[in-house]
Write an enzyme that holds these catalytic residues in place. Structure first.
Site, mmCIF file in Angstrom:
data_model
loop_
_atom_site.group_PDB
_atom_site.id
_atom_site.type_symbol
_atom_site.label_atom_id
_atom_site.label_comp_id
_atom_site.label_asym_id
_atom_site.label_seq_id
_atom_site.Cartn_x
_atom_site.Cartn_y
_atom_site.Cartn_z
ATOM 1 N N HIS A 120 38.072 45.912 45.321
ATOM 2 C CA HIS A 120 37.886 47.205 45.954
ATOM 3 C C HIS A 120 36.499 47.711 45.726
ATOM 4 C CE1 HIS A 120 37.154 48.709 41.903
ATOM 5 N NE2 HIS A 120 38.211 47.894 41.512
ATOM 6 N N ASP A 121 36.113 48.390 46.847
ATOM 7 C CA ASP A 121 34.982 49.083 47.079
ATOM 8 C C ASP A 121 33.650 48.276 47.307
ATOM 9 O OD1 ASP A 121 35.938 52.054 46.295
ATOM 10 O OD2 ASP A 121 36.394 50.921 44.636
ATOM 11 N N GLY A 138 34.834 44.493 41.673
ATOM 12 C CA GLY A 138 34.862 45.674 42.477
ATOM 13 C C GLY A 138 33.331 46.134 42.555
#
Length: 265
Positions: A120-121, A138
């Site tokens: 994520h991100d 992440g």
């Protein structure tokens, strides 16, 4: 539009008329798939995911799944993938989190090889190569033209600069500056030098590579200089080179810290 009869496509999804959806694909949610993109057999694309033009999404991939984050609670976050990417078999790429950028972003012309993971991100530039089983935690940032070897693992919030090459089976827990080669030696990683071969192949001028090499020697091969003094000397002596200035900016903007300076005997 070519959608195989065994594929399952959510009514919320938008699939371009020139896209190809192979057998047993599942498209779940408000997915947007652009022109001439192919989603290969058994892939799963889900969530608020936008995929651009002329991408290949390999078999058994998981694209746009919820983030592996204990704080995620089903919020509306997204994954954006640009154009002309090759995403190979069993790759997993997750959406962003509200605690982060709210999105995961992948640029153009990237090669993400089999079994790689992008958490994520993360933000990935253009022309990046991630070899088999390369793994990003992440919030990782990968600069354009970077090359990650097989089984490379990068800690959350780390940055990897543009045109950097990281050798296989490397564990990275700090920022890696642009234009360098990282390689392993006796279970430890070190910056070996400027990525001269990669920069020549990319068409960079010989004089620019020479100045980057001079900056590297001041940063990594000058034990008499503190880091701040080495950066100041580089700005004083090599201020006319944009690529050198980018390297200095990378050091100065680092929040996690840059990989440790190493001095060869």
């Amino acid at each position: 539009m070519s959608i195989h009869a065994t594929a399952v496509v959510d009514p919320q999804a938008s699939v371009d008329s020139s896209a190809c959806i192979d057998p047993y694909v599942i498209i779940d949610g408000p997915v947007n798939i652009g022109p001439d993109t192919r989603v290969c057999a058994h892939a799963v694309v889900s969530g608020q995911t936008t995929i651009g033009a002329r991408n290949t999404i390999g078999s058994f991939t998981s694209i746009g799944a919820p983030p592996q984050d204990m704080h995620y609670n089903g919020e509306a976050t997204e994954l954006i993938i640009g154009d002309d990417n090759q995403i190979r078999e069993y790759v997993s790429i997750h959406r962003g989190t509200v605690m982060g950028r709210k999105r995961t972003f992948i640029g153009n012309h990237n090669m993400i090889m089999a079994y790689s993971h992008i958490a994520h991100d993360c933000t990935i530039g253009d022309h990046v190569i991630m070899a088999n089983v390369a793994t990003l935690a992440g919030h990782v940032e990968i600069g354009s033209h970077a090359n990650l070897g097989g089984l490379v693992a990068i800690h959350q919030f780390c940055r990897v600069g543009q045109y950097t090459y990281i050798g296989g089976m490397s564990g990275i827990s700090l920022d890696v500056p642009p234009y360098v080669i990282m390689e392993g030696t006796r279970n430890q990683m070190r910056i070996a030098g400027i990525n001269k071969i990669g920069l020549r192949r990319a068409g960079m001028q010989r004089e620019t590579i020479k100045k980057l090499d001079q900056a590297f020697k001041l940063l990594f091969r000058s034990p008499q200089l503190l880091l701040k003094d080495a950066l100041a000397k580089i700005q004083e002596e090599l201020a006319d080179c944009a690529e050198v200035e980018q390297m200095v900016d990378f050091f100065q903007s680092s929040k996690r810290g840059v990989v440790k300076r190493t001095i060869d005997g």
